[in-house]
Design a protein around this motif. Structure first.
Motif, PDB file in Angstrom:
ATOM      1  N   GLU A  98       0.053   0.807  10.879  1.00 20.85           N
ATOM      2  CA  GLU A  98      -0.270   0.381   9.740  1.00 20.85           C
ATOM      3  C   GLU A  98       0.800   0.275   8.681  1.00 20.85           C
ATOM      4  O   GLU A  98       0.102  -0.798   7.777  1.00 20.85           O
ATOM      5  N   GLU A  99       1.859   0.588   8.256  1.00 21.04           N
ATOM      6  CA  GLU A  99       2.724   0.844   7.477  1.00 21.04           C
ATOM      7  C   GLU A  99       3.108  -1.478   7.791  1.00 21.04           C
ATOM      8  O   GLU A  99       2.921  -2.066   6.611  1.00 21.04           O
ATOM      9  N   PHE A 100       2.739  -1.709   8.472  1.00 17.82           N
ATOM     10  CA  PHE A 100       3.093  -2.862   8.846  1.00 17.82           C
ATOM     11  C   PHE A 100       1.600  -3.760   8.387  1.00 17.82           C
ATOM     12  O   PHE A 100       2.197  -4.832   7.671  1.00 17.82           O
ATOM     13  N   LYS A 101       1.148  -3.005   9.048  1.00 24.22           N
ATOM     14  CA  LYS A 101      -0.285  -4.518   8.231  1.00 24.22           C
ATOM     15  C   LYS A 101      -0.186  -4.177   6.903  1.00 24.22           C
ATOM     16  O   LYS A 101      -0.741  -5.189   5.753  1.00 24.22           O
ATOM     17  N   SER A 102       0.278  -2.740   5.879  1.00 23.16           N
ATOM     18  CA  SER A 102      -0.503  -2.863   4.417  1.00 23.16           C
ATOM     19  C   SER A 102       1.260  -3.816   3.868  1.00 23.16           C
ATOM     20  O   SER A 102       0.407  -4.501   2.936  1.00 23.16           O
ATOM     21  N   ILE A 103       1.952  -3.853   4.686  1.00 26.70           N
ATOM     22  CA  ILE A 103       3.076  -4.527   4.216  1.00 26.70           C
ATOM     23  C   ILE A 103       3.435  -6.152   4.774  1.00 26.70           C
ATOM     24  O   ILE A 103       3.091  -7.377   3.779  1.00 26.70           O
ATOM     25  N   GLN A 104       2.094  -6.390   5.468  1.00 31.32           N
ATOM     26  CA  GLN A 104       0.997  -7.626   5.818  1.00 31.32           C
ATOM     27  C   GLN A 104       0.288  -7.794   4.497  1.00 31.32           C
ATOM     28  O   GLN A 104       0.546  -9.503   4.496  1.00 31.32           O
ATOM     29  N   GLU A 105      -0.236  -7.274   4.204  1.00 36.48           N
ATOM     30  CA  GLU A 105      -1.522  -7.663   3.565  1.00 36.48           C
ATOM     31  C   GLU A 105      -0.488  -7.627   1.899  1.00 36.48           C
ATOM     32  O   GLU A 105      -1.164  -8.775   1.736  1.00 36.48           O
ATOM     33  N   LEU A 106       0.019  -6.883   1.415  1.00 33.82           N
ATOM     34  CA  LEU A 106       0.846  -7.645   0.516  1.00 33.82           C
ATOM     35  C   LEU A 106       1.495  -8.960   0.171  1.00 33.82           C
ATOM     36  O   LEU A 106       1.474  -9.029  -0.476  1.00 33.82           O
ATOM     37  N   SER A 107       1.800  -9.268   1.792  1.00 33.10           N
ATOM     38  CA  SER A 107       2.862 -10.595   1.167  1.00 33.10           C
ATOM     39  C   SER A 107       1.792 -11.640   1.445  1.00 33.10           C
ATOM     40  O   SER A 107       1.713 -12.399   1.141  1.00 33.10           O
ATOM     41  N   GLU A 108       0.923 -11.000   1.866  1.00 35.12           N
ATOM     42  CA  GLU A 108      -0.786 -12.339   1.581  1.00 35.12           C
ATOM     43  C   GLU A 108      -0.915 -12.530   0.042  1.00 35.12           C
ATOM     44  O   GLU A 108      -0.830 -13.440   0.047  1.00 35.12           O
ATOM     45  N   GLU A 109      -0.887 -11.614  -0.058  1.00 34.12           N
ATOM     46  CA  GLU A 109      -1.249 -11.301  -1.798  1.00 34.12           C
ATOM     47  C   GLU A 109      -0.648 -12.000  -2.914  1.00 34.12           C
ATOM     48  O   GLU A 109      -0.436 -12.196  -3.327  1.00 34.12           O
ATOM     49  N   ALA A 110       1.087 -12.093  -2.530  1.00 34.33           N
ATOM     50  CA  ALA A 110       1.879 -12.206  -3.648  1.00 34.33           C
ATOM     51  C   ALA A 110       2.200 -14.018  -2.624  1.00 34.33           C
ATOM     52  O   ALA A 110       3.699 -14.725  -2.360  1.00 34.33           O
TER      53      ALA A 110
END
Length: 173
Positions: A98-110
């Motif tokens: 779940e933490e990996f997915k949230s960081i991946q989403e953050l990376s896609e937003e940035a």
């Protein structure tokens, strides 16, 4: 009173506790383990982990609902302790994903922030290493244990052999 809902790779255990207004719900979702492309877990291991996790949740609900007698509670407690490691590792692995997915989403937003993307990549690399380690621990935890290795006492006798006085001193200590 308990009810269990099994659907694919998701398990929910509902416990109606007499002292609580809301039922207690244990939920474990293994769909992320099977869909992960970098997962080292085979489908057979995922099924075994799921069955052990389901049994852990069932035992927990039985012990919390006071349905078991004292003799059954002892046996269930031993079984629960043998399954606790797998359940704990599964919970850690699920939260890590779940933490990996949230960081991946953050990376896609940035998209415009290269520095933030670099930090996200480094964090995801670290999480992948932790995930691989947890998966290896989970595989080792799933491997059946030899019953003769546990609960048996052994007597080890050390005698002085060749070596004269030094061997006798070592054996006496």
């Amino acid at each position: 009173r308990t009810s269990s809902i099994y659907n694919g790779l998701e398990t929910r255990i509902h416990i109606n506790h007499p002292n609580k207004k809301q039922p207690l719900i244990f939920k474990r979702n293994l769909s992320s383990l099977s869909s992960s492309s970098s997962s080292t877990l085979s489908p057979a291991i995922i099924r075994k982990v799921q069955s052990m996790s389901n049994r852990h949740a069932e035992i927990l609900s039985t012990l919390q609902s006071d349905e078991a007698s004292s003799n059954d509670a002892t046996a269930l407690g031993k079984e629960l302790s043998s399954l606790a490691n797998v359940a704990s590792l599964l919970d850690k692995l699920t939260s890590l994903e779940e933490e990996f997915k949230s960081i991946q989403e953050l990376s896609e937003e940035a998209v415009n922030d290269e520095e933030l993307q670099q930090e996200c990549r480094e964090e995801m690399d670290g999480l992948n290493e932790k995930k691989n380690l947890l998966e290896q621990c989970l595989i080792e935890a799933v491997i059946p244990k030899d019953e003769d290795d546990y609960g048996c006492d052994a007597i080890l006798e050390i005698r002085a052999g060749t070596g004269g006085d030094e061997a006798a001193l070592f054996a006496n200590d």
